[in-house]
Motif scaffolding. Structure first.
Motif, PDB file in Angstrom:
ATOM      1  N   GLU A  90     -67.400  38.126   4.853  1.00 25.08           N
ATOM      2  CA  GLU A  90     -67.223  38.558   3.340  1.00 25.08           C
ATOM      3  C   GLU A  90     -66.291  37.241   2.805  1.00 25.08           C
ATOM      4  OE1 GLU A  90     -66.239  42.503   2.995  1.00 25.08           O
ATOM      5  OE2 GLU A  90     -68.321  43.129   3.014  1.00 25.08           O
ATOM      6  N   ARG A  91     -65.080  37.001   3.639  1.00 24.92           N
ATOM      7  CA  ARG A  91     -64.363  36.107   3.113  1.00 24.92           C
ATOM      8  C   ARG A  91     -64.733  34.626   3.279  1.00 24.92           C
ATOM      9  NH1 ARG A  91     -58.515  34.575   5.859  1.00 24.92           N
ATOM     10  NH2 ARG A  91     -59.678  34.406   7.966  1.00 24.92           N
ATOM     11  N   ALA A  92     -65.668  34.414   4.175  1.00 27.87           N
ATOM     12  CA  ALA A  92     -66.615  33.024   4.247  1.00 27.87           C
ATOM     13  C   ALA A  92     -67.216  32.976   3.028  1.00 27.87           C
ATOM     14  CB  ALA A  92     -67.153  33.005   5.663  1.00 27.87           C
ATOM     15  N   ALA A  93     -67.885  33.885   2.731  1.00 28.31           N
ATOM     16  CA  ALA A  93     -68.941  34.042   1.696  1.00 28.31           C
ATOM     17  C   ALA A  93     -68.099  33.493   0.348  1.00 28.31           C
ATOM     18  CB  ALA A  93     -69.642  35.389   1.472  1.00 28.31           C
ATOM     19  N   LYS A  94     -66.856  34.041   0.364  1.00 28.12           N
ATOM     20  CA  LYS A  94     -66.160  33.823  -0.942  1.00 28.12           C
ATOM     21  C   LYS A  94     -65.546  32.451  -1.010  1.00 28.12           C
ATOM     22  CE  LYS A  94     -61.717  35.250  -3.273  1.00 28.12           C
ATOM     23  NZ  LYS A  94     -60.468  36.162  -3.101  1.00 28.12           N
ATOM     24  N   VAL A  95     -65.258  31.787   0.266  1.00 26.81           N
ATOM     25  CA  VAL A  95     -64.689  30.545   0.155  1.00 26.81           C
ATOM     26  C   VAL A  95     -66.013  29.675  -0.054  1.00 26.81           C
ATOM     27  CG1 VAL A  95     -63.927  28.883   1.870  1.00 26.81           C
ATOM     28  CG2 VAL A  95     -62.838  31.136   1.596  1.00 26.81           C
ATOM     29  N   TYR A  96     -67.074  29.865   0.380  1.00 27.48           N
ATOM     30  CA  TYR A  96     -68.122  28.896   0.147  1.00 27.48           C
ATOM     31  C   TYR A  96     -68.999  29.219  -0.872  1.00 27.48           C
ATOM     32  CZ  TYR A  96     -67.836  26.284   4.693  1.00 27.48           C
ATOM     33  OH  TYR A  96     -67.236  25.129   5.257  1.00 27.48           O
ATOM     34  N   HIS A  97     -68.645  30.312  -1.903  1.00 23.64           N
ATOM     35  CA  HIS A  97     -69.316  30.371  -3.044  1.00 23.64           C
ATOM     36  C   HIS A  97     -71.095  31.072  -2.663  1.00 23.64           C
ATOM     37  CE1 HIS A  97     -66.250  29.044  -5.508  1.00 23.64           C
ATOM     38  NE2 HIS A  97     -66.141  27.987  -4.629  1.00 23.64           N
ATOM     39  N   GLY A  98     -71.035  31.758  -1.349  1.00 23.53           N
ATOM     40  CA  GLY A  98     -72.232  32.205  -1.218  1.00 23.53           C
ATOM     41  C   GLY A  98     -72.224  33.741  -1.557  1.00 23.53           C
ATOM     42  N   GLU A  99     -73.476  34.457  -1.849  1.00 23.57           N
ATOM     43  CA  GLU A  99     -73.580  35.671  -2.009  1.00 23.57           C
ATOM     44  C   GLU A  99     -73.316  36.603  -0.848  1.00 23.57           C
ATOM     45  OE1 GLU A  99     -77.142  36.647  -4.223  1.00 23.57           O
ATOM     46  OE2 GLU A  99     -76.682  35.063  -5.937  1.00 23.57           O
ATOM     47  N   GLU A 100     -73.832  36.085   0.099  1.00 23.32           N
ATOM     48  CA  GLU A 100     -73.993  36.621   1.755  1.00 23.32           C
ATOM     49  C   GLU A 100     -73.925  35.472   2.673  1.00 23.32           C
ATOM     50  OE1 GLU A 100     -77.129  39.184   4.252  1.00 23.32           O
ATOM     51  OE2 GLU A 100     -77.198  39.386   2.073  1.00 23.32           O
ATOM     52  N   THR A 101     -72.951  35.743   3.636  1.00 15.79           N
ATOM     53  CA  THR A 101     -72.922  34.943   4.616  1.00 15.79           C
ATOM     54  C   THR A 101     -72.714  35.524   6.274  1.00 15.79           C
ATOM     55  OG1 THR A 101     -71.369  33.420   3.136  1.00 15.79           O
ATOM     56  CG2 THR A 101     -71.139  33.022   5.356  1.00 15.79           C
ATOM     57  N   HIS A 102     -73.402  34.868   6.921  1.00 15.26           N
ATOM     58  CA  HIS A 102     -73.192  35.259   8.628  1.00 15.26           C
ATOM     59  C   HIS A 102     -72.727  34.286   9.325  1.00 15.26           C
ATOM     60  CE1 HIS A 102     -76.135  38.749   7.487  1.00 15.26           C
ATOM     61  NE2 HIS A 102     -76.442  37.979   6.390  1.00 15.26           N
ATOM     62  N   PHE A 103     -72.030  34.788  10.484  1.00 14.82           N
ATOM     63  CA  PHE A 103     -71.270  33.742  11.408  1.00 14.82           C
ATOM     64  C   PHE A 103     -72.505  33.733  12.452  1.00 14.82           C
ATOM     65  CE2 PHE A 103     -66.561  35.056  11.591  1.00 14.82           C
ATOM     66  CZ  PHE A 103     -66.369  34.453  10.438  1.00 14.82           C
ATOM     67  N   LEU A 104     -72.625  32.257  12.917  1.00 18.66           N
ATOM     68  CA  LEU A 104     -73.572  31.770  13.831  1.00 18.66           C
ATOM     69  C   LEU A 104     -72.970  31.428  15.035  1.00 18.66           C
ATOM     70  CD1 LEU A 104     -76.135  30.275  11.267  1.00 18.66           C
ATOM     71  CD2 LEU A 104     -76.375  32.186  11.938  1.00 18.66           C
ATOM     72  N   ILE A 105     -73.237  32.099  16.060  1.00 22.81           N
ATOM     73  CA  ILE A 105     -72.347  31.464  17.459  1.00 22.81           C
ATOM     74  C   ILE A 105     -73.412  30.639  18.244  1.00 22.81           C
ATOM     75  CG2 ILE A 105     -70.662  32.894  17.416  1.00 22.81           C
ATOM     76  CD1 ILE A 105     -73.625  33.857  19.345  1.00 22.81           C
TER      77      ILE A 105
END
Length: 478
Positions: free
Chosen positions: A62-77
């Motif tokens: 959720e923090r990554a989404a906020k920083v990147y201005h995305g509505e929903e963000t997923h970590f990819l490993i």
């Protein structure tokens, strides 16, 4: 210690400097001084589960989404590749038609093959003297959508490996008029939006799915990436399902900690990281623009973090310049192409590294410009590829090969590149990096493609995807 570990440790202690990914450039210690093995765990109490995130990892994404201005963000490993596979599969169903920029990464072609999709290719612009793909134009997208009403998704790459940026906002506008989602492979633009020197990222330009490789241009470990979903045109649950299906069921907490630390840097230390980097990068670009023979390639639609250096006017191919920089100056470039090399810069670079590159290129410039184009004349020019002639989609080729195997009737033969013209390929052929296919299974081999394979081979480039050097497997009946 294992041989690979020892080799890595030896290399890290050498004077070789990397103008390549990963973006931390082996300079920034994000995870403290703890030995890696001491913090390597699995899904245990208190550390959440990436595939069912409810606590720590949910908050991190959720923090990554906020920083990147995305509505929903997923970590990819598993890198951006798993994001592209999941995105394409998530917005299509088997047999759908997709509009694809022809300079997309091989993972897009793999998604097409895995999901039985029918590609309509979109040719990007082309820099003839550099033999380099440029941007995808919104007018071409509009024309393709008018001509192919069955298109269900648009996939583009921006920026390209060399940093060329397309007008994503206009392309998104054209697609959204038809109710069609746009996937932007922005793997090389994870640093966009964090300083005014760089463009905004595609989340802010309306793209439906955006993929970022943190490890390419930011201080994060290799394989770390993000997938963002925006708007209402994407069936989000379907994309999520493919992410969970295609990612490892045992995600590395070290990689996820690396992503979380990188996002924390972007959130709280942005100015500290980017201000000195941008000042140094601007100074370096000014120095390189003063070169008299070597040329810093630049257009108004380029990411300034990428340094594309042409040796054409001093008689050097990209491979020649690459070898000189590596062997004489211990400077490792990211990529050598036909007439240029690519140096990737990031916030992890040092002033000393920039100084070494500037001095090396100045020396090479002075030593070689007297010879002009004499030696280059011996290498000839790289042919330009025409629009591909798609006879079968790649999944249809796979079905044919399976049928041949089951029946014991072989309808495939290996032909020399020069003898394969007019035949339908059953193999990929690409240079890596950047991983953009020159030939895709199901395409008829053109004279230009055969000539290009031969040119790169003679210039010392490695052609990947083929089983045998100088040969390509094709359908025997043409």
């Amino acid at each position: 210690m294992g041989c690979l570990y020892n080799r890595l440790r030896e290399y890290s202690r050498s004077d070789y400097y990397g103008f390549h990914m990963p973006g931390h450039k082996r300079q920034l210690n994000m995870l403290g001084s703890e030995p890696v093995y001491s913090i390597d765990i699995t899904e245990i109490e208190g550390f959440d589960d990436l595939h069912h995130a409810e606590g720590l990892l949910k908050s991190a994404q959720e923090r990554a989404a906020k920083v990147y201005h995305g509505e929903e963000t997923h970590f990819l490993i598993n890198g951006s590749s798993v994001g592209i596979l999941s995105a394409v599969a998530g917005v299509t169903k088997r047999g759908d038609t997709v509009l694809v920029a022809r300079n997309c990464h091989k993972s897009v072609y793999h998604a097409i093959e895995m999901n039985g999709l029918n590609p309509v290719y979109l040719a990007p612009g082309f820099h003839a003297s550099m033999q380099m793909n440029t941007e995808v134009f919104a007018e071409d997208v509009k024309a393709a959508l008018r001509a192919n009403p069955k298109i269900r998704a648009v996939v583009i790459v921006s920026p390209t490996y060399e940093g060329v940026i397309s007008d994503v906002e206009a392309i998104v506008g054209a697609a959204h008029e038809k109710g069609i989602p746009v996937i932007v492979d922005e793997a090389h633009g994870a640093h966009f939006g964090f300083h005014s020197y760089f463009p905004e990222n595609s989340n802010k330009k309306g793209a439906d799915i955006v993929i970022h490789s943190l490890h390419k241009t930011l201080p994060s470990l290799t394989q770390t990436a993000l997938l963002h979903i925006n708007g209402k045109l994407v069936r989000r649950e379907k994309v999520r399902r493919f992410i969970h299906m295609l990612q490892s069921s045992s995600p590395s907490y070290i990689l996820m900690a690396s992503m979380d630390s990188c996002i924390e840097m972007l959130e709280n230390r942005r100015q500290e990281l980017f201000e000195p980097y941008v000042r140094s990068l601007q100074a370096l670009r000014e120095e390189l623009q003063a070169l008299k023979g070597l040329k810093l390639v630049w257009t108004d639609r380029c990411d300034p973090s990428k340094l594309v250096i042409s040796g054409e006017d001093v008689g050097l191919t990209g491979k020649m310049l690459y070898r000189i920089l590596l062997e004489k100056y211990h400077l490792q470039m990211e990529m050598a192409a036909g007439k240029y090399v690519l140096a990737m810069t990031t916030v992890g670079d040092t002033q000393e590294g920039f100084r070494r590159l500037s001095c090396a290129l100045s020396e090479i410039d002075e030593e070689n410009r007297r010879r002009g184009r004499e030696s280059l004349q011996k290498t000839g020019n790289i042919p330009c590829l025409p629009a591909p002639d798609v006879v079968y989609n790649s999944s249809e080729i796979e079905e044919m090969l399976e049928h041949f195997h089951e029946t014991g009737v072989n309808r495939v033969e290996a032909r020399l590149w020069r003898d394969s013209v007019g035949y339908v390929s059953v193999e990929y052929a690409y240079l890596y990096p950047p991983g953009i296919p020159l030939i895709v299974p199901g395409e008829r081999v053109s004279q230009e493609a055969a000539d290009m394979l031969q040119w790169y081979y003679e210039m010392g480039f490695s052609i990947e995807g083929l089983k045998r050097d100088s040969y390509i497997e094709v359908l025997a009946h043409g």
